[in-house]
Design an enzyme around this catalytic site. Structure first.
Site, PDB file in Angstrom:
ATOM      1  N   ASN A 273      -5.034  -5.485  14.235  1.00 22.00           N
ATOM      2  CA  ASN A 273      -4.024  -4.492  14.603  1.00 22.00           C
ATOM      3  C   ASN A 273      -4.653  -3.170  15.021  1.00 22.00           C
ATOM      4  OD1 ASN A 273      -1.936  -6.294  13.937  1.00 22.00           O
ATOM      5  ND2 ASN A 273      -1.925  -5.628  11.811  1.00 22.00           N
TER       6      ASN A 273
ATOM      7  N   LYS B 201      -6.840 -17.303   3.284  1.00 16.52           N
ATOM      8  CA  LYS B 201      -6.869 -18.665   3.842  1.00 16.52           C
ATOM      9  C   LYS B 201      -7.191 -19.712   2.781  1.00 16.52           C
ATOM     10  CE  LYS B 201      -7.756 -17.490   8.668  1.00 16.52           C
ATOM     11  NZ  LYS B 201      -6.386 -17.863   9.080  1.00 16.52           N
TER      12      LYS B 201
ATOM     13  N   GLY C 136       0.584   2.337   2.584  1.00 18.88           N
ATOM     14  CA  GLY C 136       0.371   1.710   3.875  1.00 18.88           C
ATOM     15  C   GLY C 136       1.352   0.585   4.128  1.00 18.88           C
ATOM     16  N   VAL C 137       1.110  -0.148   5.208  1.00 15.43           N
ATOM     17  CA  VAL C 137       2.031  -1.200   5.631  1.00 15.43           C
ATOM     18  C   VAL C 137       1.623  -2.531   5.012  1.00 15.43           C
ATOM     19  CG1 VAL C 137       2.925  -2.449   7.635  1.00 15.43           C
ATOM     20  CG2 VAL C 137       2.479   0.002   7.790  1.00 15.43           C
TER      21      VAL C 137
ATOM     22  N   GLU D  81       3.222   7.950   6.098  1.00 16.74           N
ATOM     23  CA  GLU D  81       3.498   7.807   7.521  1.00 16.74           C
ATOM     24  C   GLU D  81       4.664   6.853   7.746  1.00 16.74           C
ATOM     25  OE1 GLU D  81      -0.120   6.530   9.325  1.00 16.74           O
ATOM     26  OE2 GLU D  81      -0.360   4.797   8.021  1.00 16.74           O
TER      27      GLU D  81
ATOM     28  N   VAL E  53       1.425  -5.993   0.072  1.00 11.68           N
ATOM     29  CA  VAL E  53       0.738  -5.451  -1.096  1.00 11.68           C
ATOM     30  C   VAL E  53       1.175  -4.011  -1.339  1.00 11.68           C
ATOM     31  CG1 VAL E  53      -1.494  -4.925  -2.127  1.00 11.68           C
ATOM     32  CG2 VAL E  53      -1.224  -6.993  -0.754  1.00 11.68           C
TER      33      VAL E  53
ATOM     34  N   GLY F 292      -3.278   4.744  10.469  1.00 16.07           N
ATOM     35  CA  GLY F 292      -3.421   6.072   9.873  1.00 16.07           C
ATOM     36  C   GLY F 292      -4.168   6.064   8.562  1.00 16.07           C
TER      37      GLY F 292
END
Length: 495
Positions: free
Chosen positions: A376, A400, A260-261, A286, A264, A380
């Site tokens: 966001n 935080k 994923g984006v 993706e 991490v 996907g």
């Protein structure tokens, strides 16, 4: 004069062709391959019309998120009525959360199907970035596949943005097949990351093209940041677990990876590049992120299949310079294919996605802060999480500065149910939930993944729920399920 020359104009002229109420279907997926000049010009036109008291708003469909010159400019100009299916822009996010922009958050693998079947409105104008236009009506897409073929087919009008900076660097990377529509749809013959079943170019009807605008812009991608200690820790835990599963005979070698984006997910790819025990790997994903380049340079990348090549400006320059040698390692597909449940399952994918928050039972929230404020979107991740061979959700244990626990009693919004999640990883440890009932899942997550500051309150919630919940199959005491979220909203801290 040939048809290409006759259609060329500047962005302002093309923007005049967009009318109030139009549905724009644009190229682009996660900050790659989106139109840059025309959306900015549409935003400028909207501002002038609004100053004159004239109504002007459009609906924007994309593949996923686009850059600030598209999503951000249109949002700030108050030119956007509705956005679908994913975004990551601060200005657009502000409009979504204050109610001035409607937003439909959708699974990315399903968006094209919804348009092609008429479940949502088809674009009235497709605005697509391309890297080449041929006299016979074929075009080469730029750095993303996204939903471009769908929008080019469905829209009665087309505006092409020709990115002159790319040259022929994208030629040969694209595989532009779309799945057949049901009933009785035949499967695409894709069995591994490198298989191709479509054409390199997209054939369009030149009569539908109303404008061709040249641009030489870069995809607006944040510069690559080396993984921090927490991210590296998570990445190493995942690789250690994968090796353990392979040695135990539970995981065949040769599976493809999906990442994923985010930093991490990037850290996992960086860990792969640095691990001498790891051989060559394929990606069936993706978003092909910049962290793939170290794998490529070290000879560890077989094929990276995805729908977007998302690189920082410096990496974009480097890719264009080395495209002749590098692009044979990449396949850019339409997102109905890259995110196809059928193909994810058939290829065999090890999936790694980031959770905004997770609860002790294994439910995941990917999209909404405190249950209502959009971050966001689901993206996907669900396309892969449900259908992968082995699935990880990753998150630092706190956020935080320790005020927020990423693991909570019960998620404030559910994007992925506990039925679709398998393994959770934080810098504290890893929890393999496969085959475990609810109470065991909860105790394992608390023990292995939760930050020490939050283990006691989460254990207390579990024990209270086992005594006071309506049933113990899923021991959730509703009276206390969101107490950590409520405390955060009141005090800024979950403890």
């Amino acid at each position: 004069m040939d048809w290409i020359t006759s259609k060329k104009c500047d962005a302002a002229t093309a923007a005049e062709m967009i009318q109030n109420g139009d549905v724009l279907g644009v190229s682009g997926f996660t900050l790659a391959g989106y139109p840059k000049a025309v959306p900015s010009a549409v935003a400028a036109r909207a501002e002038k019309l609004h100053e004159a008291g004239t109504e002007f708003q459009i609906t924007l469909f994309a593949g996923a998120s686009t850059g600030d010159s598209c999503d951000g400019a249109l949002a700030r100009a108050k030119a956007m009525k509705l956005r679908m299916p994913y975004q990551s822009n601060p200005s657009l996010r502000k409009g979504i959360n204050d109610g001035s922009i409607d937003y439909i958050d959708a699974h990315l693998g399903k968006m094209g199907y919804l348009v092609r079947t008429g479940a949502v409105a088809a674009p009235t104008v497709a605005i697509i970035e391309v890297s080449a236009i041929l006299p016979d009506g074929r075009v080469c897409l730029s750095t993303s596949g996204g939903n471009s073929v769908c929008y080019l087919e469905m829209a009665p009008k087309i505006i092409l943005e020709l990115n002159t900076r790319l040259g022929d660097s994208c030629v040969g990377m694209h595989d532009n097949a779309l799945p057949e529509l049901p009933p009785h749809a035949r499967p695409l013959a894709i069995y591994s990351a490198g298989d191709r079943v479509g054409e390199e170019f997209v054939r369009i009807d030149p009569n539908k093209v109303i404008a061709i605008v040249e641009n030489d812009g870069f995809d607006e991608v944040t510069p690559f940041v080396e993984p921090d200690e927490i991210s590296r820790n998570i990445g190493e835990r995942i690789l250690d677990f994968i090796r353990f599963e392979e040695k135990s005979g539970r995981l065949p070698k040769g599976m493809a990876y999906q990442s994923g984006v985010g930093k991490v997910a990037n850290a996992v790819l960086c860990a792969m590049a640095d691990d001498d025990r790891l051989g060559q790997i394929d990606l069936f994903t993706e978003v092909i992120q910049e962290a793939v380049l170290p794998l490529l340079k070290k000879g560890k990348l077989g094929v990276a299949s995805g729908t977007a090549l998302t690189l920082s400006e410096s990496a974009q320059r480097e890719f264009v310079q080395n495209a002749e040698q590098w692009k044979k390692h990449f396949v850019l597909r339409q997102q109905e294919v890259s995110n196809s449940p059928d193909l994810i399952r058939r290829v065999g994918v090890i999936s790694m996605n980031t959770a905004l928050e997770a609860d002790i039972f294994g439910n995941v929230n990917s999209s909404l802060v405190c249950g209502s404020a959009m971050m966001n979107g689901i993206g996907g991740s669900a396309d892969f999480a449900r259908h992968c061979a082995l699935g990880f959700f990753l998150t630092p244990s706190v956020a935080k500065g320790g005020a927020i626990s990423s693991i909570v009693p019960y998620v404030s919004h559910v994007d992925h149910t506990e039925h679709d999640t398998q393994i959770f990883v934080t810098e504290q440890g890893l929890a393999d939930l496969r085959g475990l009932p609810s109470e065991e899942r909860a105790r394992l997550i608390i023990k292995n993944c939760v930050h020490p500051d939050f283990r006691e309150p989460l254990t207390d919630f579990l024990e209270f729920s086992l005594k006071h919940a309506k049933g113990v199959h899923m021991p959730v005491a509703l009276s206390r399920a969101f107490e950590m979220h409520l405390r955060f909203l009141e005090t800024g801290k979950m403890l």
